[in-house]
Design a protein around this motif. Structure first.
Motif, PDB file in Angstrom:
ATOM      1  N   MET A  47      -3.239   2.082  -6.896  1.00  0.00           N
ATOM      2  CA  MET A  47      -3.928   0.801  -6.826  1.00  0.00           C
ATOM      3  C   MET A  47      -3.696   0.136  -5.481  1.00  0.00           C
ATOM      4  SD  MET A  47      -3.027  -0.741 -10.591  1.00  0.00           S
ATOM      5  CE  MET A  47      -3.485  -2.405 -10.057  1.00  0.00           C
ATOM      6  N   LEU A  48      -2.457   0.200  -5.025  1.00  0.00           N
ATOM      7  CA  LEU A  48      -2.115  -0.416  -3.751  1.00  0.00           C
ATOM      8  C   LEU A  48      -2.852   0.260  -2.614  1.00  0.00           C
ATOM      9  CD1 LEU A  48      -0.551  -2.271  -1.919  1.00  0.00           C
ATOM     10  CD2 LEU A  48       1.421  -0.777  -2.147  1.00  0.00           C
ATOM     11  N   VAL A  95       8.317  -2.839   4.833  1.00  0.00           N
ATOM     12  CA  VAL A  95       8.139  -3.376   6.179  1.00  0.00           C
ATOM     13  C   VAL A  95       8.454  -4.862   6.116  1.00  0.00           C
ATOM     14  CG1 VAL A  95       6.504  -3.798   8.057  1.00  0.00           C
ATOM     15  CG2 VAL A  95       6.327  -1.690   6.696  1.00  0.00           C
ATOM     16  N   TRP A  96       9.393  -5.316   6.943  1.00  0.00           N
ATOM     17  CA  TRP A  96       9.711  -6.740   6.921  1.00  0.00           C
ATOM     18  C   TRP A  96      10.167  -7.226   8.284  1.00  0.00           C
ATOM     19  CZ3 TRP A  96      14.567  -8.678   8.106  1.00  0.00           C
ATOM     20  CH2 TRP A  96      15.650  -7.799   8.033  1.00  0.00           C
ATOM     21  N   PRO A 117      -0.734  -5.728  -6.862  1.00  0.00           N
ATOM     22  CA  PRO A 117      -0.148  -4.386  -6.974  1.00  0.00           C
ATOM     23  C   PRO A 117       0.989  -4.178  -5.978  1.00  0.00           C
ATOM     24  CG  PRO A 117      -2.342  -4.290  -5.994  1.00  0.00           C
ATOM     25  CD  PRO A 117      -2.172  -5.685  -6.512  1.00  0.00           C
ATOM     26  N   GLN A 118       0.924  -4.846  -4.815  1.00  0.00           N
ATOM     27  CA  GLN A 118       2.016  -4.714  -3.848  1.00  0.00           C
ATOM     28  C   GLN A 118       3.314  -5.253  -4.425  1.00  0.00           C
ATOM     29  OE1 GLN A 118      -0.999  -6.054  -3.226  1.00  0.00           O
ATOM     30  NE2 GLN A 118      -1.681  -5.663  -1.123  1.00  0.00           N
ATOM     31  N   CYS A 119       3.262  -6.417  -5.046  1.00  0.00           N
ATOM     32  CA  CYS A 119       4.461  -7.015  -5.627  1.00  0.00           C
ATOM     33  C   CYS A 119       4.986  -6.165  -6.774  1.00  0.00           C
ATOM     34  CB  CYS A 119       4.168  -8.437  -6.098  1.00  0.00           C
ATOM     35  SG  CYS A 119       5.623  -9.345  -6.671  1.00  0.00           S
ATOM     36  N   GLN A 120       4.087  -5.619  -7.563  1.00  0.00           N
ATOM     37  CA  GLN A 120       4.484  -4.863  -8.742  1.00  0.00           C
ATOM     38  C   GLN A 120       5.196  -3.552  -8.405  1.00  0.00           C
ATOM     39  OE1 GLN A 120       4.074  -5.739 -12.113  1.00  0.00           O
ATOM     40  NE2 GLN A 120       3.630  -7.760 -11.257  1.00  0.00           N
ATOM     41  N   THR A 121       5.059  -3.082  -7.158  1.00  0.00           N
ATOM     42  CA  THR A 121       5.751  -1.848  -6.780  1.00  0.00           C
ATOM     43  C   THR A 121       7.162  -2.099  -6.261  1.00  0.00           C
ATOM     44  OG1 THR A 121       4.850  -1.912  -4.526  1.00  0.00           O
ATOM     45  CG2 THR A 121       3.587  -0.698  -6.192  1.00  0.00           C
ATOM     46  N   ARG A 194       8.221   7.329   1.586  1.00  0.00           N
ATOM     47  CA  ARG A 194       6.963   7.671   0.915  1.00  0.00           C
ATOM     48  C   ARG A 194       6.536   6.648  -0.138  1.00  0.00           C
ATOM     49  NH1 ARG A 194       7.973  13.967  -0.463  1.00  0.00           N
ATOM     50  NH2 ARG A 194      10.065  13.189  -0.907  1.00  0.00           N
ATOM     51  N   GLY A 195       7.255   5.533  -0.255  1.00  0.00           N
ATOM     52  CA  GLY A 195       6.861   4.503  -1.206  1.00  0.00           C
ATOM     53  C   GLY A 195       5.574   3.831  -0.783  1.00  0.00           C
ATOM     54  N   PRO A 196       4.888   3.171  -1.715  1.00  0.00           N
ATOM     55  CA  PRO A 196       3.570   2.585  -1.428  1.00  0.00           C
ATOM     56  C   PRO A 196       3.597   1.432  -0.441  1.00  0.00           C
ATOM     57  CG  PRO A 196       4.322   1.977  -3.622  1.00  0.00           C
ATOM     58  CD  PRO A 196       5.255   3.034  -3.134  1.00  0.00           C
ATOM     59  N   LEU A 197       4.742   0.805  -0.215  1.00  0.00           N
ATOM     60  CA  LEU A 197       4.809  -0.322   0.715  1.00  0.00           C
ATOM     61  C   LEU A 197       5.173   0.092   2.142  1.00  0.00           C
ATOM     62  CD1 LEU A 197       6.527  -3.099  -1.438  1.00  0.00           C
ATOM     63  CD2 LEU A 197       4.144  -2.997  -0.694  1.00  0.00           C
ATOM     64  N   SER A 198       5.465   1.359   2.365  1.00  0.00           N
ATOM     65  CA  SER A 198       5.824   1.792   3.714  1.00  0.00           C
ATOM     66  C   SER A 198       4.605   1.713   4.628  1.00  0.00           C
ATOM     67  CB  SER A 198       6.368   3.216   3.698  1.00  0.00           C
ATOM     68  OG  SER A 198       5.328   4.162   3.497  1.00  0.00           O
ATOM     69  N   LEU A 199       4.873   1.678   5.926  1.00  0.00           N
ATOM     70  CA  LEU A 199       3.761   1.578   6.867  1.00  0.00           C
ATOM     71  C   LEU A 199       2.864   2.803   6.802  1.00  0.00           C
ATOM     72  CD1 LEU A 199       2.340   0.054   9.135  1.00  0.00           C
ATOM     73  CD2 LEU A 199       3.784   1.293  10.761  1.00  0.00           C
ATOM     74  N   VAL A 200       3.448   4.007   6.742  1.00  0.00           N
ATOM     75  CA  VAL A 200       2.623   5.211   6.729  1.00  0.00           C
ATOM     76  C   VAL A 200       1.760   5.264   5.477  1.00  0.00           C
ATOM     77  CG1 VAL A 200       4.425   6.653   5.672  1.00  0.00           C
ATOM     78  CG2 VAL A 200       2.655   7.717   7.078  1.00  0.00           C
ATOM     79  N   SER A 201       2.272   4.787   4.342  1.00  0.00           N
ATOM     80  CA  SER A 201       1.476   4.766   3.114  1.00  0.00           C
ATOM     81  C   SER A 201       0.343   3.751   3.212  1.00  0.00           C
ATOM     82  CB  SER A 201       2.362   4.444   1.908  1.00  0.00           C
ATOM     83  OG  SER A 201       3.300   5.468   1.668  1.00  0.00           O
TER      84      SER A 201
END
Length: 410
Positions: A47-48, A95-96, A117-121, A194-201
């Motif tokens: 979803m993200l 990323v922060w 969806p970003q928060c939910q991950t 490899r998580g959904p919030l990483s820059l590459v993802s």
């Protein structure tokens, strides 16, 4: 790059939920105590990714340079863009950046709600009503703040602005390691796991690569089609586990011609999620669990014809003679699945010439896993192939200006 200080040992592998075998669930605990199964985690990650309007081949390139905080990338955030530096960290996915000014001053900032969806991950978050996150690292460092979206600008000569990147606007951050210089030179972390919030993802890229110089040469972090291994590169698969970290299958260690008699259970990833080897650009020195670390030290002592010296902050040091040009040091080899990763002495020893000391830059791991740090990754071209599920690598002179010009001007 100047030799690392004796007591410098940064560790920025994220404290992520532990995992069991691939047939089990992948716990992802938020502040409400909810457990996401692996299927649910992947659904939310999908979803993200669909929510990102920029999930196309971007050709993004970022400059990479050494500082006392590790390897940093320079980029800009917001509208108008504010330049900041962040640590390149393949051991975490958030990323922060520290919020130096009010986010409302940017025309493109938007806080994310808890229902996004970003928060939910996130592993941990709270609602008030925006998404407030809390994210921890292996050395007890942490960041807390508000999750939002912003425009990120990459590159200076030919800047590329990418909108809608989810990031942590940090209002509280603390370094766990005493006297760590981490925040003195960087304003945050660029998560590349490899998580959904990483820059590459979030960029939707399938590959990225870097080449860490052992001096102050600026190199490049490359994405997509620019991140290609040469035909001579070796490759090893990532271990297929439900974790965002990059696990490699370490099957043995050799010092010179001697294969260390390390039990398989020491190096292997166990069914309960312990053990294994993670490659992490945010950790300075490699960490090995025992008895692998103890056997490594024993083998070096037996093969190096130098007196052992005691130095605070290091596990093993040798005293160098006035003329150290004739000192013979063995090659260290990590035997990975399908490939051998060889380290010359410059990749696993640090030298203090004025004090006449040669010290091992590999430490015992205080954790239940081993970590391949960035000091050992120097002068090696590394390509993370997320689509192919493998790491490609080969020796390279990362300070070679012709190579730098090619990768930064391509």
């Amino acid at each position: 790059m100047p030799p690392p200080p004796l007591l410098l040992l940064l560790l920025f592998v994220a404290v992520l939920p532990s995992f069991a075998p691939a047939t089990a669930q992948f716990p992802c605990i938020d502040s409400h105590g909810g457990n996401f199964s692996r299927l649910e985690f992947l659904r939310r990650a999908a979803m993200l990714r669909k929510a990102s309007l920029q999930a196309t081949q971007t050709g993004v390139q970022l400059p990479v340079r050494w500082s006392s905080a590790g390897y940093l990338v320079d980029l800009a955030i917001g509208t108008p863009p504010l330049v900041f530096s962040a640590m390149l960290d393949t051991g975490s996915d958030l990323v922060w950046t520290q919020c130096f000014s009010q986010p409302s001053e940017s025309l493109t900032y938007a806080a994310l709600p808890c229902t996004s969806p970003q928060c939910q991950t996130l592993p941990r978050f709270s609602c008030s009503p925006d998404c407030h996150y809390s994210y921890s690292y292996g050395d007890t460092s942490y960041t807390k703040g508000v999750l939002g979206t912003e425009t990120f600008t990459f590159g200076a000569a030919d800047p590329a602005a990418i909108t809608g990147i989810a990031f942590g606007c940090s209002t509280v951050s603390e370094v766990g390691a005493e006297n760590s210089p981490f925040f003195s030179n960087s304003a945050g972390i660029l998560g590349m796991a490899r998580g959904p919030l990483s820059l590459v993802s979030q960029l939707g890229e399938e590959r990225f690569s870097y080449c860490f110089a052992s001096d102050d040469t600026t190199t490049a972090l490359l994405f997509g089609s620019s991140a290609n291994p040469s035909p001579q590169a070796s490759s090893t698969p990532f271990v297929n586990v439900p974790s965002p970290l990059y696990y490699l299958s370490l099957q043995g260690i050799s010092v010179g011609a001697t294969l260390l008699p390390i039990p398989n259970t020491t190096l292997a990833l166990q069914s309960n999620g312990t053990g294994g080897l993670v490659i992490d650009s945010g950790t300075t020195f490699t960490l090995l669990t025992d008895p692998a670390h103890a056997m490594l030290k024993q083998a070096l002592v037996s093969q190096i014809d130098l007196p052992v010296a005691t130095v605070a902050g290091y596990d093993l040091c040798f005293s160098l003679p006035p003329d150290a040009s004739g000192v013979a040091l063995p090659i260290l080899v990590f035997h990975l699945d399908g490939a051998d990763m060889a380290f010359p002495a410059a990749n696993y020893f640090v030298v203090n010439s004025s004090a006449g000391l040669l010290c091992l830059a590999i430490f015992g791991s205080p954790f239940n896993l081993s970590i391949l740090g960035n000091f050992q990754q120097q002068n090696m071209h590394l390509v993370y192939d997320l689509a192919g599920g493998k790491l490609s690598f080969e020796p390279a002179n990362c300070s070679d200006r012709s190579l730098v010009d090619v990768v930064t001007k391509k």
